[in-house]
Enzyme design. Structure first.
Site, PDB file in Angstrom:
ATOM      1  CB  ALA A 180      -2.991   3.767   0.863  1.00 25.86           C
ATOM      2  CB  SER A 230      -1.319   0.086   1.390  1.00 28.16           C
ATOM      3  OG  SER A 230       0.096   0.654   2.244  1.00 28.16           O
ATOM      4  CG  ASP A 231       1.115   6.174  -1.293  1.00 28.17           C
ATOM      5  OD1 ASP A 231       0.827   6.839  -1.817  1.00 28.17           O
ATOM      6  OD2 ASP A 231       1.768   6.174   0.025  1.00 28.17           O
ATOM      7  CD1 TRP A 232       4.948   5.567   5.145  1.00 28.70           C
ATOM      8  CD2 TRP A 232       4.579   3.702   3.133  1.00 28.70           C
ATOM      9  NE1 TRP A 232       6.038   4.110   4.821  1.00 28.70           N
ATOM     10  CE2 TRP A 232       5.871   3.095   3.651  1.00 28.70           C
ATOM     11  CE3 TRP A 232       4.540   3.564   2.140  1.00 28.70           C
ATOM     12  CZ2 TRP A 232       6.855   2.259   3.035  1.00 28.70           C
ATOM     13  CZ3 TRP A 232       5.398   2.400   1.178  1.00 28.70           C
ATOM     14  CH2 TRP A 232       6.091   1.804   1.831  1.00 28.70           C
TER      15      TRP A 232
END
Ligand code: GLC
Length: 690
Positions: free
Chosen positions: A224, A220-222
């Site tokens: 997210a 995931s993006d941070w």
């Protein structure tokens, strides 16, 4: 422990693989070592424990500069160098490259991204992925998908026709996943069709894995991930950063309650384990010759650490890339190149001539190992005695990733001092550009102009009637004010050109190098002309009403003038393109032309091939392929561009991927608006699975 046996672990251990161990590591479980990840796309951002202070690494030109080289071999070499630095720091995965398309020039992260066009983004991004993974370090292709604005990036829902999504906003990801095979992909923050990417099964499983055959890991993006159980069920493998066990507990509970199957946990855990074993094949954490000698936050590395990093060679590579990326936008009457041995007095202006704009703000920030000052480089080439400097306009103290707001500086006094210097000089060189505040993650711009104080200086200098050279630092398009632009002698775009941009700029200004960059995005005449301007940035829901008309496709369809077109760039020499031949094989359209250097110095041309499908396809003209070629004066070189037929297909809900049968128009030229040769090729109807 191998991926095939991960299912033998206790549930809680398997589940711990699905969530980070802190901000930068996977969990070490079952004999698997922890893998370390680190930003970022144009250099390592490895933390030191002190906020905003990172271990020094080579700050290469950012994505928009790299794309402007139109040279995939260079992209591969940069990525390989970044991979070597990652290994020296004991890092297994670099969180890059970002290949989101530039839907609007206003997007704050455009400096990180490659282009408004999926073909240029895919070719350059694919070379980057192959380059970094050739060192055994994983790429992490991001942000999947449709992260095209920073405003409300965590919540905005992108609503676009599926054909538009697939043929544009997913297309660079598809080509790179299928051809360069990244070991990791990072999902984006935003929603697509109302569902967050981190738990969007259509995106992460049906398209990415089932259709495209992606066999790597999705992280995931941070922050997210909003629901770790829904994320695993959708196809997300690794939540980053870790959540101190909260998500692991939620996953275990979900299995125990039957809301999640152990098989689903096993599948994700196996993909994380595969990622770890691909990047740490000998099953243990590596030594780091840089970190083992100790890191003092904020202090430079010692000679042994710099040597282990490859810092000197990588600095030279950064200089080579910055040189190849720079785009000569304007050169009236041969204003450039300046004479390195001449007697003209040169007045240089701008804080950016002393502290160059080398990168954008946010997670892509790099602590450079060294930085070349443009002013010192100019004095080295031309002789210090003939080069003066004046600040000319207020600038913040750019410590490369946190430009403070300009302290109270007397703009009037700075301007007056600059004009006094200008009156004593023969040639005026202004280093201008977008301030850091305009080019950073999590923010979008609301205008395209340069800061007013820069425009005022440029206009006042232009009125003096002396040769005016403007060196522009910008990671995305800017609107250049007519008060000086049409009066300037030359404009050289150096992008956010990395730590060696100062030397590259001097080499180009004095003709020690010949500009060969080409624009990777259109530069509009005015903000009102830009695509989607009536709704950018959107709030709540981003409706991509412009459909297929992104970038040059928009301006061409609407017959809009542009300041500088996609693919444009001047040289100190000139080229002709002749002898077009077009042939179609089963899987490729092959285009050949002869490029001749009709000038008096060596240079590089970028042959660009634009295809327009038969009317029945109802799709716009697009860049289908390109090739950069270096040609000596008077020499002719045969240039061959191979275009995968698959990349010409359109998507529709009924037929899926289909190649339109009929005559395709072929235009070959030196920019999207400079066609030199034309022809047609007849293609049969074909369909494609994915
Ligand atoms: C950021 C960025 C992403 C980056 C990650 C880790 O929010 O969107 O590109 O890699 O977090 O810093």
């Amino acid at each position: 422990m191998q991926a095939e046996t991960i299912h033998q672990l206790p549930l809680a251990e398997k589940a711990s693989l699905l969530s980070g161990d802190g901000p930068w590591h996977t969990h070490a479980v079952g004999g698997l070592p922890a893998a370390e990840v680190s930003d970022g796309p144009h250099g390592l951002r490895t933390e030191t424990g002190v906020d905003m202070v990172w271990i020094p690494s080579t700050c290469f030109p950012t994505g928009s500069a790299l794309a402007s080289t139109w040279d995939p071999s260079l992209a591969g070499r940069v990525a390989q160098a970044i991979g070597e630095e990652a290994r020296a720091l004991g890092v297994q995965c670099v969180l890059g490259l970002g290949v989101n398309l530039k839907r609007s020039p206003l997007c704050g992260r455009n400096f990180e991204y490659l282009s408004e066009d999926p073909t240029l983004a895919a070719v350059m991004g694919g070379a980057w992925v192959e380059g970094i993974q050739s060192t055994g370090v994983s790429a992490c292709l991001k942000h999947f998908a449709a992260n095209n604005q920073e405003t409300e990036r965590r919540e905005i829902s992108v609503e676009a026709d599926e054909a538009v999504l697939r043929e544009l906003y997913l297309e660079a990801f598809r080509r790179i996943v299928q051809r360069a095979r990244p070991w990791a992909v990072m999902c984006s923050y935003n929603r697509i069709g109302g569902v967050h990417a981190s738990q969007n099964r259509w995106l992460l499983t049906e398209v990415l894995r089932d259709e495209w055959g992606f066999d790597g890991m999705v992280m995931s993006d941070w922050d997210a991930v909003h629901d770790p159980v829904a994320a695993v069920k959708a196809g997300l493998d690794l939540e980053m950063p870790g959540t101190d066990g909260r998500s692991v507990a939620a996953l275990v509970a979900a299995v125990e309650q039957g809301a999640l199957s152990e098989d689903e946990v096993d599948a994700a855990a196996a993909r994380v384990a595969t990622f770890v074993t691909r990047t740490l094949p000998d099953g243990r954490r590596p030594a780091s010759p840089v970190r083992e000698r100790g890191i003092t936050p904020g202090a430079p590395l010692d000679p042994e650490q710099l040597s282990a990093l490859g810092a000197v060679a990588h600095h030279e590579l950064a200089r080579e890339v910055a040189t190849a990326a720079a785009v000569l936008l304007r050169n009236e009457g041969g204003t450039l190149p300046l004479d390195p041995g001449g007697a003209e007095r040169i007045a240089v202006f701008g804080g950016y001539a002393v502290t160059p704009r080398i990168q954008g703000g946010g997670s892509a920030g790099v602590g450079p190992t060294m930085v070349d000052s443009p002013l010192e480089a100019i004095r080295r080439v031309a002789g210090a005695g003939r080069v003066s400097w004046a600040q000319g306009y207020p600038t913040g103290s750019t410590d490369y990733y946190q430009e403070q707001e300009p302290e109270e500086q007397d703009a009037e006094a700075l301007l007056a001092e600059a004009l006094a210097e200008a009156r004593e000089a023969d040639v005026l060189v202004v280093f201008a550009g977008l301030p850091l505040v305009d080019e950073q993650e999590a923010f979008d711009r609301d205008r395209l102009d340069l800061p007013a104080a820069q425009t005022r200086l440029l206009a006042d200098l232009a009125r003096l009637g002396k040769p005016l050279v403007v060196v522009l630092a910008a990671g995305s398009a800017a609107v250049l004010d007519p008060s000086w632009h049409e009066k300037s002698g030359a404009v050289l775009l150096t992008h956010l050109g990395g730590q060696a941009v100062g030397s590259a700029a001097a080499d180009l200004l004095f003709g020690l190098a010949n500009p060969s960059g080409r624009l990777s995005e259109t530069w509009p005449v005015r903000l009102a002309d830009t695509p989607g301007i009536d709704t950018f940035p959107d709030h709540g829901v981003a409706r991509y009403r412009e459909g297929h008309l992104i970038g040059y496709r928009w301006y061409d369809e609407r017959g809009l003038d542009v300041a500088y077109p996609f693919g444009y760039g001047l040289s100190y020499t000139s080229f002709s393109q002749d002898s077009l031949s077009v042939a179609a094989g089963d899987d490729f359209v092959e285009v050949e032309v002869a490029v001749t250097n009709t000038g008096d110095r060596a240079g590089a041309e970028v042959v660009q091939v634009y295809l327009t499908p038969p009317v029945v396809a109802a799709r716009p003209r697009r860049l289908a392929g390109f090739a950069k070629v270096h040609v000596e004066p008077g020499e002719s070189r045969a240039v061959r561009v191979e275009i995968p037929v698959r990349d010409l297909a359109s998507w529709s809900p009924g037929a899926g991927w289909e190649l339109a049968a009929g005559d395709w128009a072929v235009e070959v030229g030196a920019s999207s608006r400079d066609t030199r040769l034309a022809g047609t090729i007849n293609l049969p109807r074909r369909t494609f699975e994915a």
